[in-house]
Design a protein around this motif. Structure first.
Motif, mmCIF file in Angstrom:
data_model
loop_
_atom_site.group_PDB
_atom_site.id
_atom_site.type_symbol
_atom_site.label_atom_id
_atom_site.label_comp_id
_atom_site.label_asym_id
_atom_site.label_seq_id
_atom_site.Cartn_x
_atom_site.Cartn_y
_atom_site.Cartn_z
ATOM 1 N N GLY A 1 0.806 -1.223 0.000
ATOM 2 C CA GLY A 1 0.000 0.000 0.000
ATOM 3 C C GLY A 1 0.831 1.262 0.000
ATOM 4 O O GLY A 1 2.060 1.230 0.178
ATOM 5 N N ASP A 2 0.151 2.396 -0.174
ATOM 6 C CA ASP A 2 0.857 3.682 -0.138
ATOM 7 C C ASP A 2 1.500 3.911 1.223
ATOM 8 O O ASP A 2 2.573 4.502 1.333
ATOM 9 N N GLY A 3 0.857 3.397 2.294
ATOM 10 C CA GLY A 3 1.412 3.566 3.636
ATOM 11 C C GLY A 3 2.672 2.747 3.841
ATOM 12 O O GLY A 3 3.575 3.141 4.591
ATOM 13 N N ASN B 1 -2.114 2.546 -4.459
ATOM 14 C CA ASN B 1 -2.331 3.823 -3.775
ATOM 15 C C ASN B 1 -3.834 4.082 -3.678
ATOM 16 O O ASN B 1 -4.447 4.593 -4.612
ATOM 17 N N ASN B 2 -4.407 3.713 -2.525
ATOM 18 C CA ASN B 2 -5.850 3.937 -2.327
ATOM 19 C C ASN B 2 -6.105 5.218 -1.537
ATOM 20 O O ASN B 2 -7.180 5.443 -1.015
ATOM 21 N N GLY B 3 -5.081 6.057 -1.452
ATOM 22 C CA GLY B 3 -5.275 7.392 -0.884
ATOM 23 C C GLY B 3 -5.032 7.506 0.605
ATOM 24 O O GLY B 3 -4.820 8.602 1.119
ATOM 25 N N TYR B 4 -5.032 6.363 1.315
ATOM 26 C CA TYR B 4 -4.937 6.431 2.775
ATOM 27 C C TYR B 4 -4.104 5.291 3.345
ATOM 28 O O TYR B 4 -4.137 4.161 2.842
ATOM 29 N N SER B 5 -3.392 5.605 4.396
ATOM 30 C CA SER B 5 -2.731 4.602 5.208
ATOM 31 C C SER B 5 -3.470 4.637 6.547
ATOM 32 O O SER B 5 -3.304 5.581 7.310
#
Ligand SMILES: Cc1ncc(C[n+]2csc(CCOP(=O)(O)OP(=O)(O)O)c2C)c(N)n1
Ligand SMILES: [Mg+2]
Length: 389
Positions: A187-189, A216-220
């Motif tokens: 993930g992005d996080g 990248n789903n916008g949030y971690s």
């Protein structure tokens, strides 16, 4: 509408339907890619056959329904512990799997139900795994975050930890002279972790058949990308790795990017893809997902960017699939997942006798060491916890 207009309207609708039933394949434009250290983009066009369209649409619907069922089972307290859903991200998994060959591998984080299904587990096996039943894909001993099947290496709960593992799988493939590639998702996080860069380095050095994918789903969890990433262009962060950004909400864009990446990594070594996507549920089911983003934001993505609606519009408007065929798939998937949900409630629980079973595939000592010094537990082999069918 007067009678003449109505007749004309019906006639044009009839013509449209007639044309719509006609196509056996269509050409779709892929959405623009962004490149980093790459000369040529993936194909700007993608061909889609009718049978493929029906399969991909069905797969995305199954994933979404299984996640909705998981949510309901969790609310009913029949699924306990952590449970992370993939709703909104379906086009990434289905689009990538569509490009893979039977021997290619994948590994991902705890957001793993959809991938497990695509690699061969049934909706019942995924739901029963979460309710802790013997019919689960790991006989109920893995739970939501630890699901596996042939060529799919999980289901990993520690953020980023699957990246060195995936790199190891890619190494093994090269070492054994296999033609297969391994897709490693994170993930992005996770993208800021040190172990990611160590993995990139080894993969680069040894030119491994590795496709790293940052979803990248916008949030971690509750932290938006702009608050956690110094460089939010994740596709540019591989140092020696070339990168590709793709719209992860468009299935055929994902499929063409994956075909491109497979070819690239066989010829030159690893490549990094960023998939721009979105998750509808909270981080896990214990997070309502509304304190760090607005309901309007979620509703807007659902209305304007939803991967299933987007794909449905393409295949229906392109004349490849009819509304009736879509409805039949929707009904069949609902029936199948409803039945699996009920069965996941009533199938037998995993017995206590399985507590220390199947810890080793080849157990060299009869007892499990170090658990209860006064009453050592005997290792048992009950059955394959990983179904290699
Ligand atoms: C090493 C480690 N640190 C923290 C956590 C807690 N944790 C679980 S998921 C998560 C966020 C990861 O976000 P991202 O990588 O963007 O993946 P997503 O959940 O969006 O799919 C965190 C911090 C963990 N599981 N492991
Ligand atoms: Mg994320």
């Amino acid at each position: 509408m007067n009678l003449r207009c109505l007749k004309r309207f019906k006639l044009s609708k009839f013509r449209l339907n007639f044309q719509r039933n006609y196509a056996s394949e269509i050409q779709q434009n892929t959405r623009p890619y962004k490149l980093h250290k790459l000369k040529e983009p993936p194909s700007a066009k993608s061909t889609l056959k009718k049978e493929e369209a029906l399969t991909y649409y069905r797969q995305m619907q199954v994933i979404r329904r299984v996640e909705a069922a998981s949510s309901a089972l969790y609310q009913a307290k029949l699924i306990r512990g952590f449970c992370h859903l993939y709703s909104g991200q379906e086009a990434v998994a289905v689009g990538m799997k569509a490009a893979l060959r039977p021997d290619d591998k994948a590994i991902t984080s705890y957001r793993s139900h959809g991938w497990t299904y695509l690699f061969g587990a049934t909706p019942l096996e995924i739901l029963a795994e979460q309710t802790g039943k013997k019919t689960g894909c790991q006989r109920g001993k893995g739970g939501s975050m630890h699901t596996y099947c042939k060529n799919f290496y999980g289901g990993n709960g520690i953020v980023g930890a699957q990246v060195p593992l995936g790199t190891g799988i890619s190494f093994a493939l090269k070492y054994m002279g296999s033609d297969a590639v391994c897709i490693t998702l994170y993930g992005d996080g996770a993208a800021d972790q040190g172990q990611i860069f160590e993995s990139f380095n080894m993969a680069c050095l040894w030119k491994l058949p590795a496709i790293f994918v940052c979803e990248n789903n916008g949030y971690s969890m509750g932290t938006a990308v702009h608050r956690h990433a110094g460089n939010p262009n994740f596709y540019t962060r591989g140092d020696c790795l070339p990168g590709l950004w793709m719209d992860g909400m468009d299935l055929m864009t994902v499929k063409e990017a994956t075909k491109y990446a497979m070819k690239y990594c066989k010829e030159h070594g690893p490549i990094l893809i960023e998939a721009a996507t979105y998750r509808y549920f909270g981080h896990s089911l214990s997070d309502p997902g509304t304190s760090y983003r607005t309901r309007e934001e979620v509703a807007e993505v659902r209305n304007k960017r939803d991967p299933i609606t987007n794909f449905k519009n393409i295949i229906v408007d392109g004349g490849l699939v009819t509304e009736d065929e879509i409805k039949k798939i929707d009904d069949d998937v609902k029936t199948e997942v409803d039945k699996a949900t009920e069965q996941s409630k009533t199938d037998p629980d995993v017995g206590v006798d399985e507590l220390v079973a199947d810890i080793y595939s080849n157990n060299l000592e009869p007892f499990i060491r170090g658990v209860t010094p006064f009453q050592p537990l005997q290792h048992k082999r009950i059955g394959k916890a990983i179904n290699l069918k």
